[in-house]
Design a protein around this motif. Structure first.
Motif, PDB file in Angstrom:
ATOM      1  N   SER A 158      37.371  22.001  27.766  1.00 32.88           N
ATOM      2  CA  SER A 158      35.908  22.418  28.345  1.00 32.88           C
ATOM      3  C   SER A 158      36.017  22.623  29.862  1.00 32.88           C
ATOM      4  O   SER A 158      35.359  23.627  30.289  1.00 32.88           O
ATOM      5  N   ALA A 159      36.277  21.807  30.436  1.00 31.72           N
ATOM      6  CA  ALA A 159      36.416  21.726  31.887  1.00 31.72           C
ATOM      7  C   ALA A 159      37.196  22.917  32.523  1.00 31.72           C
ATOM      8  O   ALA A 159      36.718  23.696  33.210  1.00 31.72           O
ATOM      9  N   ALA A 160      38.413  23.043  32.046  1.00 36.51           N
ATOM     10  CA  ALA A 160      39.202  24.049  32.383  1.00 36.51           C
ATOM     11  C   ALA A 160      38.778  25.473  31.988  1.00 36.51           C
ATOM     12  O   ALA A 160      38.725  26.639  32.765  1.00 36.51           O
ATOM     13  N   LYS A 161      37.990  25.802  30.760  1.00 35.58           N
ATOM     14  CA  LYS A 161      37.275  26.997  30.560  1.00 35.58           C
ATOM     15  C   LYS A 161      36.133  27.295  31.164  1.00 35.58           C
ATOM     16  O   LYS A 161      35.872  28.488  31.285  1.00 35.58           O
ATOM     17  N   ALA A 162      35.370  26.210  31.458  1.00 38.04           N
ATOM     18  CA  ALA A 162      34.252  26.321  32.433  1.00 38.04           C
ATOM     19  C   ALA A 162      34.648  26.783  33.779  1.00 38.04           C
ATOM     20  O   ALA A 162      34.149  27.735  34.342  1.00 38.04           O
ATOM     21  N   ALA A 163      35.787  26.330  34.303  1.00 28.51           N
ATOM     22  CA  ALA A 163      36.337  26.616  35.442  1.00 28.51           C
ATOM     23  C   ALA A 163      36.482  28.129  35.907  1.00 28.51           C
ATOM     24  O   ALA A 163      36.314  28.730  36.725  1.00 28.51           O
ATOM     25  N   ILE A 164      37.504  28.381  34.708  1.00 27.34           N
ATOM     26  CA  ILE A 164      37.869  29.742  35.076  1.00 27.34           C
ATOM     27  C   ILE A 164      36.802  30.845  34.867  1.00 27.34           C
ATOM     28  O   ILE A 164      36.443  31.859  35.341  1.00 27.34           O
ATOM     29  N   HIS A 165      35.505  30.484  33.926  1.00 35.04           N
ATOM     30  CA  HIS A 165      34.508  31.327  33.987  1.00 35.04           C
ATOM     31  C   HIS A 165      33.727  31.387  35.397  1.00 35.04           C
ATOM     32  O   HIS A 165      33.371  32.461  35.931  1.00 35.04           O
ATOM     33  N   MET A 166      33.570  30.225  36.118  1.00 30.89           N
ATOM     34  CA  MET A 166      33.270  30.269  37.380  1.00 30.89           C
ATOM     35  C   MET A 166      33.825  31.001  38.567  1.00 30.89           C
ATOM     36  O   MET A 166      33.303  31.874  39.274  1.00 30.89           O
ATOM     37  N   TRP A 167      35.085  30.833  38.417  1.00 34.51           N
ATOM     38  CA  TRP A 167      36.225  31.558  39.166  1.00 34.51           C
ATOM     39  C   TRP A 167      36.011  33.145  39.049  1.00 34.51           C
ATOM     40  O   TRP A 167      36.054  33.960  39.784  1.00 34.51           O
ATOM     41  N   ALA A 168      35.688  33.559  37.464  1.00 36.33           N
ATOM     42  CA  ALA A 168      35.604  34.665  37.392  1.00 36.33           C
ATOM     43  C   ALA A 168      34.470  35.231  37.932  1.00 36.33           C
ATOM     44  O   ALA A 168      34.099  36.503  38.296  1.00 36.33           O
ATOM     45  N   ASN A 169      33.341  34.600  38.001  1.00 34.21           N
ATOM     46  CA  ASN A 169      32.126  35.191  38.308  1.00 34.21           C
ATOM     47  C   ASN A 169      32.011  35.475  39.767  1.00 34.21           C
ATOM     48  O   ASN A 169      31.440  36.602  40.203  1.00 34.21           O
ATOM     49  N   SER A 170      32.755  34.753  40.572  1.00 37.83           N
ATOM     50  CA  SER A 170      33.136  34.709  41.831  1.00 37.83           C
ATOM     51  C   SER A 170      33.861  36.143  42.218  1.00 37.83           C
ATOM     52  O   SER A 170      33.667  36.864  42.989  1.00 37.83           O
ATOM     53  N   LEU A 171      34.945  36.294  41.362  1.00 31.44           N
ATOM     54  CA  LEU A 171      35.815  37.276  41.525  1.00 31.44           C
ATOM     55  C   LEU A 171      35.180  38.623  41.269  1.00 31.44           C
ATOM     56  O   LEU A 171      35.044  39.731  42.039  1.00 31.44           O
ATOM     57  N   ARG A 172      34.232  38.504  40.402  1.00 26.70           N
ATOM     58  CA  ARG A 172      33.500  39.777  39.867  1.00 26.70           C
ATOM     59  C   ARG A 172      32.294  40.474  41.224  1.00 26.70           C
ATOM     60  O   ARG A 172      32.319  41.525  41.599  1.00 26.70           O
ATOM     61  N   ALA A 173      31.938  39.174  41.596  1.00 27.26           N
ATOM     62  CA  ALA A 173      30.952  39.455  43.083  1.00 27.26           C
ATOM     63  C   ALA A 173      31.914  39.965  44.074  1.00 27.26           C
ATOM     64  O   ALA A 173      31.448  41.207  44.842  1.00 27.26           O
ATOM     65  N   GLU A 174      33.040  39.743  44.287  1.00 29.04           N
ATOM     66  CA  GLU A 174      33.872  39.874  45.512  1.00 29.04           C
ATOM     67  C   GLU A 174      34.667  41.546  45.452  1.00 29.04           C
ATOM     68  O   GLU A 174      34.837  42.016  46.269  1.00 29.04           O
ATOM     69  N   VAL A 175      34.753  41.899  44.058  1.00 38.20           N
ATOM     70  CA  VAL A 175      35.482  43.023  43.983  1.00 38.20           C
ATOM     71  C   VAL A 175      34.589  44.185  43.284  1.00 38.20           C
ATOM     72  O   VAL A 175      35.389  45.360  43.044  1.00 38.20           O
ATOM     73  N   ALA A 176      33.470  44.019  43.228  1.00 37.35           N
ATOM     74  CA  ALA A 176      32.467  44.965  42.683  1.00 37.35           C
ATOM     75  C   ALA A 176      32.696  46.151  43.552  1.00 37.35           C
ATOM     76  O   ALA A 176      32.532  47.338  42.846  1.00 37.35           O
ATOM     77  N   GLN A 177      32.581  46.224  44.837  1.00 38.40           N
ATOM     78  CA  GLN A 177      32.638  47.275  45.455  1.00 38.40           C
ATOM     79  C   GLN A 177      33.904  47.767  45.502  1.00 38.40           C
ATOM     80  O   GLN A 177      34.022  49.004  46.057  1.00 38.40           O
ATOM     81  N   ASP A 178      34.847  47.609  45.012  1.00 36.58           N
ATOM     82  CA  ASP A 178      36.297  48.018  44.804  1.00 36.58           C
ATOM     83  C   ASP A 178      36.531  48.817  43.438  1.00 36.58           C
ATOM     84  O   ASP A 178      37.547  49.291  43.174  1.00 36.58           O
ATOM     85  N   GLY A 179      35.529  48.858  42.595  1.00 33.30           N
ATOM     86  CA  GLY A 179      35.487  49.601  41.487  1.00 33.30           C
ATOM     87  C   GLY A 179      36.199  48.712  40.265  1.00 33.30           C
ATOM     88  O   GLY A 179      36.689  49.161  39.281  1.00 33.30           O
ATOM     89  N   VAL A 180      36.574  47.351  40.722  1.00 35.32           N
ATOM     90  CA  VAL A 180      37.230  46.543  39.504  1.00 35.32           C
ATOM     91  C   VAL A 180      36.144  45.626  38.971  1.00 35.32           C
ATOM     92  O   VAL A 180      35.086  44.966  39.471  1.00 35.32           O
ATOM     93  N   GLU A 181      36.092  45.766  37.578  1.00 37.28           N
ATOM     94  CA  GLU A 181      35.267  45.033  36.576  1.00 37.28           C
ATOM     95  C   GLU A 181      35.631  43.731  35.948  1.00 37.28           C
ATOM     96  O   GLU A 181      37.027  43.518  35.718  1.00 37.28           O
ATOM     97  N   VAL A 182      34.940  42.754  36.003  1.00 33.80           N
ATOM     98  CA  VAL A 182      35.429  41.431  35.278  1.00 33.80           C
ATOM     99  C   VAL A 182      34.518  41.082  34.251  1.00 33.80           C
ATOM    100  O   VAL A 182      33.412  40.974  34.202  1.00 33.80           O
ATOM    101  N   SER A 183      35.171  40.615  33.095  1.00 37.26           N
ATOM    102  CA  SER A 183      34.509  40.117  32.021  1.00 37.26           C
ATOM    103  C   SER A 183      35.229  38.881  31.922  1.00 37.26           C
ATOM    104  O   SER A 183      36.217  38.530  31.833  1.00 37.26           O
TER     105      SER A 183
END
Length: 267
Positions: A157-182
């Motif tokens: 659960s901890a690892a799966k929660a961690a990758i979720h939060m990391w992905a949220n940060s990634l989404r915010a960082e790459v949005a302006q580059d046309g890269v989408e994160v799900s």
């Protein structure tokens, strides 16, 4: 947002030799994608590849995703074969069936290595290609367990929660580059995940859980997931009524959820 099309797109899927990865590979191939299948065993990947629609368009690339040199080599092979990557689906994962007090630190780290660090490294390795293309989608297979946290699955659960939060940060960082994160949150899906789940000593459990046995069929999971990804969805919960209810309650009333979980028989 207009629904995207996978025709001729390159989709790289880890953990593609069985379970969710195999089902996702099949569905992406049906939707017209060129699929890159990655797992540790080449023979198993080839068994999957030849069953896909248009098998000659797909490529098996063997790698242990916890080995950084193998990941770099796999990335080079993908670019040599296809020249681009449109979707990366970080699917490879390792589950757990052990109480916290029975789980060794070695087992804690092993689960975090597969379910978090290896996905972070692969994504960081591939990211320059997505940014240069100014397009693409990076998807992470988390888990409903990463939203709720239940008995016998603390490290998972901890690892799966961690990758979720990391992905949220990634989404915010790459949005302006046309890269989408799900991020995808499967509930119980009928795969071998519980056979391979680690006990406290770090050994595979070796038997099926009742909840998994009665779970969603992998093909239905893959159809729902690929459809959601094509529609541009970023937060994708795929599971039965119980899991969806749990996610809903977790947002509305965490304290109610915690009481529900205490009473659950989840092993």
């Amino acid at each position: 947002m207009a629904k995207q099309d996978l025709t001729g797109k390159v989709v790289w899927i880890t953990g593609a030799s069985s379970g969710l990865g195999k089902a996702l590979a099949k569905e992406c191939a049906l939707q017209g994608a060129d699929v890159i299948l990655t797992a540790r065993r080449y023979e198993e990947l080839e068994k999957v590849r030849v069953t896909l629609l248009n098998p000659e368009r797909h490529v098996s690339v063997c790698a242990d995703i916890t080995d950084e040199s193998q990941v770099r080599h796999a990335y080079a092979q993908v670019l040599a074969a296809k020249g681009r990557i449109d979707w990366l689906i970080n699917n490879a994962g390792l589950s757990q069936r052990a109480l916290i007090q029975d789980t060794t630190m070695q087992t804690e780290r092993a689960i975090m290595e597969v379910d978090y660090f290896s996905q972070v490294f692969l994504t960081k390795t591939v990211l320059p290609t997505f940014i240069a293309q100014k397009s693409g989608r990076i998807a992470f297979v988390s888990s409903v367990a990463g939203l709720l946290g239940t008995q016998y699955r603390a490290s998972y659960s901890a690892a799966k929660a961690a990758i979720h939060m990391w992905a949220n940060s990634l989404r915010a960082e790459v949005a302006q580059d046309g890269v989408e994160v799900s991020v995808i949150f499967p509930g119980f899906v009928k795969t071998n995940v519980s056979f391979n789940a680690l006990n406290g000593e770090g050994k595979p459990q070796g038997h099926q859980d009742e909840a998994i046995e009665n779970g969603l069929e992998p093909d239905l999971f893959a159809q729902s997931t690929v459809s959601a990804l094509l529609a541009g969805e970023e937060y994708i919960v795929v599971g039965g009524a119980k899991e969806k209810l749990g996610v809903w309650v977790s947002r509305l009333s965490p304290s109610t959820l915690y009481k529900m979980i205490r009473k659950m028989k989840v092993k």
